[in-house]
Design a protein around this motif. Sequence first.
Motif, PDB file in Angstrom:
ATOM      1  N   PRO A 110      95.953  43.896  -6.182  1.00  0.00           N
ATOM      2  CA  PRO A 110      94.697  43.979  -6.596  1.00  0.00           C
ATOM      3  C   PRO A 110      94.241  43.292  -5.563  1.00  0.00           C
ATOM      4  O   PRO A 110      94.416  42.448  -4.700  1.00  0.00           O
ATOM      5  N   ALA A 111      92.916  43.001  -5.955  1.00  0.00           N
ATOM      6  CA  ALA A 111      91.854  42.646  -5.205  1.00  0.00           C
ATOM      7  C   ALA A 111      90.920  41.620  -6.264  1.00  0.00           C
ATOM      8  O   ALA A 111      90.178  41.591  -7.695  1.00  0.00           O
ATOM      9  N   PRO A 112      89.601  40.234  -4.909  1.00  0.00           N
ATOM     10  CA  PRO A 112      89.296  39.488  -6.416  1.00  0.00           C
ATOM     11  C   PRO A 112      87.379  40.360  -6.358  1.00  0.00           C
ATOM     12  O   PRO A 112      86.968  41.120  -5.292  1.00  0.00           O
ATOM     13  N   ILE A 113      87.050  39.490  -7.410  1.00  0.00           N
ATOM     14  CA  ILE A 113      84.897  40.347  -7.612  1.00  0.00           C
ATOM     15  C   ILE A 113      84.479  38.779  -6.992  1.00  0.00           C
ATOM     16  O   ILE A 113      84.813  37.934  -7.700  1.00  0.00           O
ATOM     17  N   LYS A 114      83.568  39.552  -6.203  1.00  0.00           N
ATOM     18  CA  LYS A 114      82.682  38.282  -6.411  1.00  0.00           C
ATOM     19  C   LYS A 114      81.512  38.721  -6.592  1.00  0.00           C
ATOM     20  O   LYS A 114      81.275  39.835  -6.275  1.00  0.00           O
ATOM     21  N   VAL A 115      81.218  38.158  -7.185  1.00  0.00           N
ATOM     22  CA  VAL A 115      79.990  37.449  -7.810  1.00  0.00           C
ATOM     23  C   VAL A 115      79.044  37.459  -7.008  1.00  0.00           C
ATOM     24  O   VAL A 115      78.574  36.045  -6.455  1.00  0.00           O
ATOM     25  N   THR A 116      78.220  38.609  -6.533  1.00  0.00           N
ATOM     26  CA  THR A 116      76.547  38.691  -5.887  1.00  0.00           C
ATOM     27  C   THR A 116      75.315  38.242  -6.485  1.00  0.00           C
ATOM     28  O   THR A 116      74.058  38.221  -6.381  1.00  0.00           O
ATOM     29  N   SER A 117      75.075  38.613  -7.954  1.00  0.00           N
ATOM     30  CA  SER A 117      74.125  39.522  -8.167  1.00  0.00           C
ATOM     31  C   SER A 117      73.586  38.824  -9.556  1.00  0.00           C
ATOM     32  O   SER A 117      71.757  38.617  -9.590  1.00  0.00           O
ATOM     33  N   GLN A 118      73.902  37.585  -9.785  1.00  0.00           N
ATOM     34  CA  GLN A 118      73.178  36.261  -9.920  1.00  0.00           C
ATOM     35  C   GLN A 118      73.882  35.045 -10.320  1.00  0.00           C
ATOM     36  O   GLN A 118      75.237  35.121  -9.520  1.00  0.00           O
ATOM     37  N   ALA A 119      72.828  33.917 -10.568  1.00  0.00           N
ATOM     38  CA  ALA A 119      74.308  33.339 -10.417  1.00  0.00           C
ATOM     39  C   ALA A 119      73.591  31.711 -11.639  1.00  0.00           C
ATOM     40  O   ALA A 119      74.529  30.531 -11.154  1.00  0.00           O
ATOM     41  N   LYS A 120      72.841  31.744 -12.682  1.00  0.00           N
ATOM     42  CA  LYS A 120      72.650  31.348 -13.839  1.00  0.00           C
ATOM     43  C   LYS A 120      73.507  31.271 -15.006  1.00  0.00           C
ATOM     44  O   LYS A 120      73.243  30.980 -15.718  1.00  0.00           O
ATOM     45  N   VAL A 121      73.937  32.864 -15.365  1.00  0.00           N
ATOM     46  CA  VAL A 121      75.047  32.573 -16.032  1.00  0.00           C
ATOM     47  C   VAL A 121      76.301  32.267 -15.700  1.00  0.00           C
ATOM     48  O   VAL A 121      77.299  33.288 -14.769  1.00  0.00           O
ATOM     49  N   LEU A 122      76.371  31.092 -16.272  1.00  0.00           N
ATOM     50  CA  LEU A 122      78.662  30.672 -16.712  1.00  0.00           C
ATOM     51  C   LEU A 122      79.262  30.997 -17.312  1.00  0.00           C
ATOM     52  O   LEU A 122      79.251  30.901 -18.264  1.00  0.00           O
ATOM     53  N   ALA A 123      80.754  30.770 -16.464  1.00  0.00           N
ATOM     54  CA  ALA A 123      81.513  31.124 -17.822  1.00  0.00           C
ATOM     55  C   ALA A 123      82.548  30.544 -17.072  1.00  0.00           C
ATOM     56  O   ALA A 123      82.477  30.183 -15.875  1.00  0.00           O
ATOM     57  N   GLY A 124      82.873  29.011 -17.988  1.00  0.00           N
ATOM     58  CA  GLY A 124      83.884  28.155 -17.305  1.00  0.00           C
ATOM     59  C   GLY A 124      83.259  27.355 -15.608  1.00  0.00           C
ATOM     60  O   GLY A 124      84.235  27.177 -14.926  1.00  0.00           O
ATOM     61  N   GLY A 125      82.507  27.543 -15.922  1.00  0.00           N
ATOM     62  CA  GLY A 125      81.380  26.754 -14.788  1.00  0.00           C
ATOM     63  C   GLY A 125      81.731  28.153 -13.540  1.00  0.00           C
ATOM     64  O   GLY A 125      81.029  27.327 -12.541  1.00  0.00           O
ATOM     65  N   LYS A 126      82.010  29.239 -14.105  1.00  0.00           N
ATOM     66  CA  LYS A 126      81.766  30.310 -12.527  1.00  0.00           C
ATOM     67  C   LYS A 126      80.498  31.509 -12.733  1.00  0.00           C
ATOM     68  O   LYS A 126      80.802  31.644 -14.029  1.00  0.00           O
TER      69      LYS A 126
END
Length: 133
Positions: free
Chosen positions: A23-39
């Motif tokens: 498996p590989a991790p997903i890194k979010v770079t497209s936005q930072a305003k909408v969070l789920a569980g602080g992420k």
Amino acid sequence: MEKKMSELVTMSGTCVCSMGTAPAPIKVTSQAKVLAGGKPCATIADSAPLSNVGPFGMCTSLANPQVAAATAAALGVLTPQPCVPAPAGSFIPTKPKIIIGGKPCLTNDCKLICSYAGQISIVNPAQVKATAQ
């Protein structure tokens, strides 16, 4: 039969490729305003190789030129090579009406096609509760 709701994928979510070995991790770079569980929640735009979608261990696809060459050198014995993701576009949205920052959100049922004949899918969305800042 009860229909399960889609879950938003967050920064700590993971995905797998049908031609990969890990498996590989997903890194979010497209936005930072909408969070789920602080992420930060991911969007379908979070599909760039290495910066958003990490390597999946070893690639087993003969459509990958490195695997094909190594397999030919081994007289036809499949010889996996290190994975370098090669997404063919962005994730295919399943809920295109749910928008984050102008882009459809990435949910656990979205798929991403690899140029080397693999299909990338979400195995752990890591979503708990959505909030906005």
